[in-house]
Design a protein around this motif. Structure first.
Motif, mmCIF file in Angstrom:
data_model
loop_
_atom_site.group_PDB
_atom_site.id
_atom_site.type_symbol
_atom_site.label_atom_id
_atom_site.label_comp_id
_atom_site.label_asym_id
_atom_site.label_seq_id
_atom_site.Cartn_x
_atom_site.Cartn_y
_atom_site.Cartn_z
ATOM 1 N N ALA A 70 40.740 42.953 45.564
ATOM 2 C CA ALA A 70 39.890 44.137 45.389
ATOM 3 C C ALA A 70 39.626 44.823 46.726
ATOM 4 O O ALA A 70 39.574 46.061 46.806
ATOM 5 N N VAL A 71 39.462 44.034 47.791
ATOM 6 C CA VAL A 71 39.267 44.631 49.127
ATOM 7 C C VAL A 71 40.519 45.403 49.550
ATOM 8 O O VAL A 71 40.438 46.530 50.072
ATOM 9 N N ALA A 72 41.700 44.816 49.318
ATOM 10 C CA ALA A 72 42.956 45.518 49.642
ATOM 11 C C ALA A 72 43.059 46.807 48.831
ATOM 12 O O ALA A 72 43.485 47.856 49.346
ATOM 13 N N ALA A 73 42.669 46.765 47.558
ATOM 14 C CA ALA A 73 42.695 47.966 46.714
ATOM 15 C C ALA A 73 41.735 49.018 47.231
ATOM 16 O O ALA A 73 42.026 50.234 47.186
ATOM 17 N N ALA A 97 40.475 48.084 41.464
ATOM 18 C CA ALA A 97 39.582 47.181 42.184
ATOM 19 C C ALA A 97 38.379 46.802 41.324
ATOM 20 O O ALA A 97 37.960 45.634 41.292
ATOM 21 N N GLU A 98 37.829 47.790 40.617
ATOM 22 C CA GLU A 98 36.698 47.517 39.727
ATOM 23 C C GLU A 98 37.109 46.535 38.634
ATOM 24 O O GLU A 98 36.351 45.607 38.297
ATOM 25 N N ASP A 104 31.774 40.098 38.707
ATOM 26 C CA ASP A 104 31.437 39.244 39.840
ATOM 27 C C ASP A 104 30.360 39.879 40.711
ATOM 28 O O ASP A 104 30.452 41.059 41.088
ATOM 29 N N ASP A 105 29.330 39.107 41.022
ATOM 30 C CA ASP A 105 28.305 39.525 41.978
ATOM 31 C C ASP A 105 28.727 38.978 43.337
ATOM 32 O O ASP A 105 28.549 37.794 43.627
ATOM 33 N N CYS A 106 29.324 39.824 44.165
ATOM 34 C CA CYS A 106 29.946 39.332 45.397
ATOM 35 C C CYS A 106 29.882 40.397 46.482
ATOM 36 O O CYS A 106 29.678 41.587 46.220
ATOM 37 N N VAL A 107 30.068 39.959 47.714
ATOM 38 C CA VAL A 107 29.990 40.874 48.848
ATOM 39 C C VAL A 107 31.128 41.895 48.822
ATOM 40 O O VAL A 107 30.993 43.021 49.328
ATOM 41 N N GLU A 108 32.275 41.521 48.225
ATOM 42 C CA GLU A 108 33.401 42.456 48.156
ATOM 43 C C GLU A 108 33.031 43.728 47.394
ATOM 44 O O GLU A 108 33.586 44.803 47.673
ATOM 45 N N ARG A 109 32.097 43.616 46.463
ATOM 46 C CA ARG A 109 31.651 44.808 45.735
ATOM 47 C C ARG A 109 30.985 45.806 46.676
ATOM 48 O O ARG A 109 31.040 47.015 46.459
#
Length: 535
Positions: A70-73, A97-98, A104-109
């Motif tokens: 998701a970060v790469a996207a 990415a979404e 997920d509840d994560c920092v990447e969001r």
């Protein structure tokens, strides 16, 4: 160098120069591909960046590492939007990415929420919402990099919405994290500095900008993408300060050196705005050709329609721009003023009052002198249309007293509005105000100067500075030639348009310049543009 950083790559400033060779020497992996793709993006090698980031995305997916994918996207979405201006591709990567993150509840969001560079976002409401989400995630998961960027981005959003003290406090906190070394990721701190530069631009804080800019530009670790943004913001501030030759130099340099689509559009729109202020309407139109639908260009396009006397189109374009600049009070106030003026020019007093009420509601409680000054111009215009010139003069006089010296062109706009109001009630005071405009504005090619000179001629008062003569001295044919000069046409083009010989066109142009006491064609262009603007 940290390839495990949540943003994909963490570098100190002293690592930037040699990082590429270090990365290329590492065994190939999704992490290495993403890091190299980010470096390629900063260096504007968009095709190579795309290939590497896509390889990273697919590699993370194959390894079952959806959050990293998701970060790469998110990086691919930023590349498509800011790098090459492809909104469709950007939306596709954002949606992907979404989907990958799911619930997920994560920092990447948080990184996904801030995938767009803050200074390129017109909607302050959306920027504040996304930055606050990222700030909450950063603090819950202990991500220093994300916290620094979220503080800076939310600060810029608050500044744009008129909450200057709160916004600048957040930006200062982000810069403190960067200066102290608490956040030493140069890729993040550079973006935080971008928000600071944009805040200075939007608040008109030229001294603060000039105090910070030399250090940023001179730092060899500063990415080129940020240096060009600094030049554009600096050029914008120089325009408002009336330092037009310096502004022209900065904006042209940014346009020439930048290969990022969003930065080229931003610099081009700012240069077009400068050409408008100089009365060079044809040049402004040429610059806007091809970028008319970009949010950065819409306000300038609206002002171009207004300068050409097309008030229907000016109001419609300004309202369209307002939809893009949702919640941005500092940049939106000029659009509201334009709508008020356009409605009055169309004789729609009720609609002008309604637009003024909306403008008042949007800026209620704001303490910035520039915002209050533009509101005063709008209030005075409506008061004058309603037959209350004394009140209009009082409103403008108060605004000028509050504005101070930091906004010379805005001060001249207010003073011209005041002189125009006074022309019907106090000729001597009107002449005094118009002459002050000539004394306080530097550029001899400013539409403000020529409008002040025209007002002095109408009042029968010489300006004492070589003002052009009244257009009444021209023949019918010479008036036609003046109009074509205003469109930026050359002598051969004028000859073809009027079906006359080039020599005859040359004689007519010389006669126009001589009779109007103009020094060159450029002054004739500005003079013609001034005649086209009612009032």
């Amino acid at each position: 160098m940290d390839l495990g950083a949540s943003v994909g790559l963490s570098l100190r400033a002293d690592e930037v120069a040699g990082v590429r060779s270090d990365l290329e020497a590492m065994p190939e992996s999704p992490e290495v591909q993403m890091a190299l793709g980010m470096m390629d993006y900063l260096e504007a090698d968009f095709e190579l960046a795309r290939r590497r980031l896509e390889a990273a995305y697919l590699g993370f997916q194959a390894d079952g590492r959806g959050r990293r994918a998701a970060v790469a996207a998110a990086h691919l979405a930023r590349l498509a939007l800011a790098g090459i201006g492809n909104t469709v591709v950007a939306a596709g990567w954002l949606a992907r990415a979404e989907r990958v993150l799911g619930d997920d509840d994560c920092v990447e969001r948080g990184w996904l929420a801030l995938y767009r560079i803050a200074c390129s976002r017109p909607d302050a409401e959306g920027l504040e919402r996304d930055a606050m989400l990222a700030l909450d995630l950063a603090r819950r998961f202990g991500d220093c990099d994300l916290e620094c960027l979220a503080l800076a981005d939310s600060g810029l959003a608050l500044v744009s919405r008129g909450r200057l003290g709160e916004g600048m406090a957040r930006i200062d906190e982000a810069l403190t994290m960067a200066v102290s070394g608490e956040c030493d990721n140069v890729m993040v701190t550079s973006l935080a500095q971008c928000s600071f530069i944009s805040a200075c631009d939007r608040t008109g804080d030229l001294p603060r900008m000039e105090g910070w800019l030399p250090e940023v530009v001179a730092d060899p670790s500063t990415p080129l993408v940020m240096t060009n943004h600094c030049r554009t913001a600096y050029g914008s501030l120089l325009c408002r300060a009336g330092r037009w030759s310096e502004a022209d130099e900065q904006l042209r340099a940014s346009m020439t050196m930048s290969r990022h689509f969003s930065q080229v559009v931003d610099a081009t729109a700012e240069l077009a705005d400068l050409r408008l202020q100089q009365g060079r309407l044809a040049d402004a139109a040429r610059l806007l050709d091809g970028i008319e639908s970009a949010p950065e260009a819409l306000p300038v396009l609206a002002r171009l329609h207004q300068a050409r006397g097309d008030h229907d189109l000016a109001a419609a374009t300004a309202r369209s721009a307002m939809q893009e600049y949702r919640g941005d009070v500092l940049r939106g106030v000029r659009l509201h003023l334009l709508v008020v003026e356009s409605e009055l020019a169309r004789g729609r007093l009720a609609e002008a009052r309604q637009a003024l009420d909306v403008m008042r509601s949007n800026v209620a409680g704001l303490g910035t002198n520039a915002v209050r000054a533009r509101l005063a111009v709008a209030e005075a215009a409506v008061a004058t249309a309603e037959g209350r010139p004394e009140e209009a003069a009082r409103i403008l006089t108060t605004a000028l007293g509050e504005l101070g010296r930091g906004w010379p062109l805005l001060s001249a706009e207010c003073r011209l509005a005041l002189a125009t109001v006074l022309a019907g009630t106090d000729r001597t005071a009107a002449i005094t105000e118009a002459r002050r405009i000539l004394a306080e504005t530097r550029s001899g090619e400013s539409t403000l100067r020529l409008r002040a000179q025209t007002l002095l001629q109408e009042l029968g008062a010489p300006s004492g500075d070589g003002s052009p003569a009244s257009p009444s001295c021209l023949s019918a044919r010479e008036r036609e030639v003046l109009g074509l000069l205003g469109e930026g046409l050359s002598n051969p083009e004028i000859a073809r348009r009027l079906v006359i010989s080039p020599r005859t066109a040359e004689h007519h142009v010389a006669a126009v310049l001589r009779k109007l006491h103009l020094r060159n064609r450029r002054e004739a262009i500005v003079y013609a543009a001034t005649l086209a603007q009612p009032g």
